[in-house]
Design an enzyme around this catalytic site. Sequence first.
Site, PDB file in Angstrom:
ATOM      1  N   LYS A  69      -4.106  -8.758   2.089  1.00  0.00           N
ATOM      2  CA  LYS A  69      -3.320  -7.306   1.629  1.00  0.00           C
ATOM      3  C   LYS A  69      -3.567  -7.516   0.014  1.00  0.00           C
ATOM      4  CE  LYS A  69      -0.128  -7.271   5.203  1.00  0.00           C
ATOM      5  NZ  LYS A  69       1.216  -7.551   5.759  1.00  0.00           N
ATOM      6  N   GLN A 120       7.129  -9.137   4.293  1.00  0.00           N
ATOM      7  CA  GLN A 120       6.452 -10.015   5.427  1.00  0.00           C
ATOM      8  C   GLN A 120       6.996 -10.587   6.350  1.00  0.00           C
ATOM      9  OE1 GLN A 120       2.752  -9.518   5.387  1.00  0.00           O
ATOM     10  NE2 GLN A 120       2.697 -10.637   7.214  1.00  0.00           N
ATOM     11  N   ASP A 151       5.033   0.063   5.532  1.00  0.00           N
ATOM     12  CA  ASP A 151       4.875  -0.532   6.960  1.00  0.00           C
ATOM     13  C   ASP A 151       5.314   0.474   7.886  1.00  0.00           C
ATOM     14  OD1 ASP A 151       3.437  -3.030   7.341  1.00  0.00           O
ATOM     15  OD2 ASP A 151       5.544  -4.195   6.693  1.00  0.00           O
TER      16      ASP A 151
HETATM   17  N1  GUN Z   1       3.490  -9.730  10.034  1.00  0.00           N
HETATM   18  C1  GUN Z   1       2.398  -9.664  10.604  1.00  0.00           C
HETATM   19  N2  GUN Z   1       1.965  -8.402  10.706  1.00  0.00           N
HETATM   20  C2  GUN Z   1       2.789  -7.949   9.921  1.00  0.00           C
HETATM   21  C3  GUN Z   1       2.916  -6.447   9.177  1.00  0.00           C
HETATM   22  O1  GUN Z   1       2.113  -5.392   9.598  1.00  0.00           O
HETATM   23  N3  GUN Z   1       3.701  -6.238   8.330  1.00  0.00           N
HETATM   24  C4  GUN Z   1       4.927  -6.930   8.080  1.00  0.00           C
HETATM   25  N4  GUN Z   1       5.453  -6.889   7.314  1.00  0.00           N
HETATM   26  N5  GUN Z   1       4.774  -8.308   8.358  1.00  0.00           N
HETATM   27  C5  GUN Z   1       3.734  -8.687   9.280  1.00  0.00           C
END
Ligand code: GUN
Length: 281
Positions: free
Chosen positions: A53, A97, A120
């Site tokens: 990211k 996350q 998200d």
């Molecule tokens: N863990 C795995 N995929 C994601 C996601 O798209 N967002 C977040 N915040 N955590 C994750």
Amino acid sequence: MSAIMIDGKRVAAETRARAAEEAAQLIRRGVTPHLAVVLAGDNPASQTYVRNKERACHEAGFRSTILRLPADCTQAELEEAVLRLNADASVHGILVQLPLPAGLDAARVLALIDPDKDVDGFHAVNAGRLATGQPGFVPCTPLGVIALLDAYQIPIAGSRAVVIGRSNIVGKPMARLLLARDATVTMCHSGTRDLASVTREADILIAAVGRPGFVTPEMVKPGAAVIDVGISRTESGLAGDVAPQVAQVAGYLTPVPGGVGPMTVAMLLHNTLQAARRLAL
Ligand code: GUN
């Protein structure tokens, strides 16, 4: 017949390039899109996701901040971090996350994120906005699926769409997005009786169950667009929810890896841009 393989890497690269152009326009007006990621603990998969990211942000000209907390941090420390980011006017998007280390309450933390920075789309306010047709943030993975269908001009309106899996992150928002685009949507799950009779009706079949090879050719209508959201580690490498033999029946199929996966980060940039525009202008 062999399915057309949907190239998620290509569509994601195009989406990211567009995000970079739009970011450049915002930056010329004095606003640099800024994503803040809260990473608690040292889960190796989470470290990789967060690094990806961060790299995507930098490649698109965004600012990115990673707030790292130790695995033994308290709920209060984690919540404090989110509240600080809410109050920071330079931060447009906030992402916590997941999964969080044991003992921390994800639902309580997610509920604290300012819904207008919730890139998200996990906050209940954004789930409610999606459910009621109001503008808001949509979770990145289902948003990426729609972008793939559009990129390959697969008609959604009037189609029969079947979603297998009912998670808050994929299944439910996926069904709502397809419904908003005038598909006739059926949601299936572990309690669905005679699943194959339902999935065989689908012009668009979305598999989001997290079980390798779960969707077999007998479950697929010839010519259907089959979108594989699953990704599991198996002894023979990464595997999706869709068995490879489905390519002999489907009209379109997303590979794993290289299908839906790359779209998730691309749509995170899209959502962060949307946040920056909304908060800054
Ligand atoms: N863990 C795995 N995929 C994601 C996601 O798209 N967002 C977040 N915040 N955590 C994750």
